[in-house]
Design an enzyme around this catalytic site. Sequence first.
Site, mmCIF file in Angstrom:
data_model
loop_
_atom_site.group_PDB
_atom_site.id
_atom_site.type_symbol
_atom_site.label_atom_id
_atom_site.label_comp_id
_atom_site.label_asym_id
_atom_site.label_seq_id
_atom_site.Cartn_x
_atom_site.Cartn_y
_atom_site.Cartn_z
ATOM 1 N N TYR A 206 19.053 34.786 -22.270
ATOM 2 C CA TYR A 206 20.693 34.968 -22.047
ATOM 3 C C TYR A 206 21.318 33.756 -21.914
ATOM 4 C CZ TYR A 206 19.687 40.045 -21.461
ATOM 5 O OH TYR A 206 19.183 41.292 -21.848
ATOM 6 N N ASN B 95 22.173 47.166 -13.989
ATOM 7 C CA ASN B 95 22.900 45.667 -14.545
ATOM 8 C C ASN B 95 24.259 46.074 -13.948
ATOM 9 O OD1 ASN B 95 21.236 44.162 -15.619
ATOM 10 N ND2 ASN B 95 21.100 45.608 -17.686
ATOM 11 N N ASP C 268 12.674 42.225 -16.499
ATOM 12 C CA ASP C 268 11.605 41.786 -17.351
ATOM 13 C C ASP C 268 12.060 40.464 -18.184
ATOM 14 O OD1 ASP C 268 13.685 42.938 -18.823
ATOM 15 O OD2 ASP C 268 12.207 44.246 -20.140
#
Length: 445
Positions: free
Chosen positions: A244, A144, A166
Amino acid sequence: MKLTILGGGGFRVPLVYGALLTDRGEGRVTDVVLHDLDAGRLQAVARVLAEQAAGVPDAPAVTATTDLDDALRGADFVFSAIRVGGLEGRADDERVALAEGVLGQETVGAGGIAYGLRTVPVAVDIARRVARLAPDAWLINFTNPAGLVTEAMSRHLGDRVIGICDSPVGLGRRIARVLGADPNEAWIDYVGLNHLGWVRGLRVAGRDELPRLLADPGLLGSFEEGKLFGVDWLRSLGAIPNEYLHYYYFNRETVRAYQQAEKTRGAFLAGQQARFYEEMRDPDAAALAAWDRTRAEREATYMAENRETAGAGDRDADDLSGGYEKVALALMRAIARDERATLILNVRNGSTLGALDADAVIEVPCLVDANGAHPMAAAPLPGHAAGLVTAVKAVEREVLAAAESGSRAMAVKAFALHPLVDSVNVARRLVEGYREVHPGLAYLR
């Protein structure tokens, strides 16, 4: 076939190895090399893998090394899951941002920028080494911020680096399940950037079933995203956003919840995993059982502050089993065996989204074969989504420019332009705050 895992002492490595143990086909991975800077963590994870492999015939052989070049030589696939600065660094990212009243999450907002600034130089060095030592290898990136890091590496490895996540897979499976469809037979119209995408359709036997979901408040409110975002907002969007996006759509509430939490997510994970690795110092400890217990707690508490803010309750049991390792295995199978598969991946845009240039890494369904991942055609984004995607991509480009040039001014610009940072003065203080806690950002001058 040789798979090298960078970040091989990381806590989620057993998920990848567990997926490899299920693969019995021709051309499967036979050798796994774990690389990490921390020999103690490598030893702990190797113990878990040894217990996983017990009784499994022809399980992939596992070796561990702290020498990066040795790990890369001869690799067919390289899986990158490094964490520059460790979980302590993540906790610092959260703390500095929250002190300024902005989000510190590791991939979104100020925290994501800080993580990117210290990760990109390391990722670029890895990409250059792969190009030199394993030029025929495919690099699968889970580090990330995944889209940003994949784009940085693609400048040196081209289309031979592919990012995975995922989140889109889990979202698509949840939508399919609530509609009574087989997730393996559904085609998901998903488009955006990593951790910034939307499901705009879900086709089963050629029919788009998403309108049926949006029209039924009971169904729409029965799964994770319906609880998280609320039925009315999802119906207004006419799409199902990646979880998110809760950080964007409900930013004020989320920042407040994170500020009031007893511990930030990074601090919680740092303590939790430190206990696991400490337990592994005992040679008689049951490694796999300890790892599995710690993993279950980790998954159950994922995005807990967001769910509390939305009143969404606990995570469903079906969402506690991970998923990125299955994407990685499917991707490797498709390339190594030329078995065509459709997967949602982070790849260079080409001409897929007209709002972005060809080299911008996006997250979309791709057709995968022996020649790699090929993004599939996608309808244009609606205005609200296109605006957010282009704004965040512009920030990612400023992060890449700052990492390449070492320019503090460019780093300030990256923070200041992000939609979740509300002041240039805040951006300046963020850069100084992060430079104080992260020695690896001393290059910004």
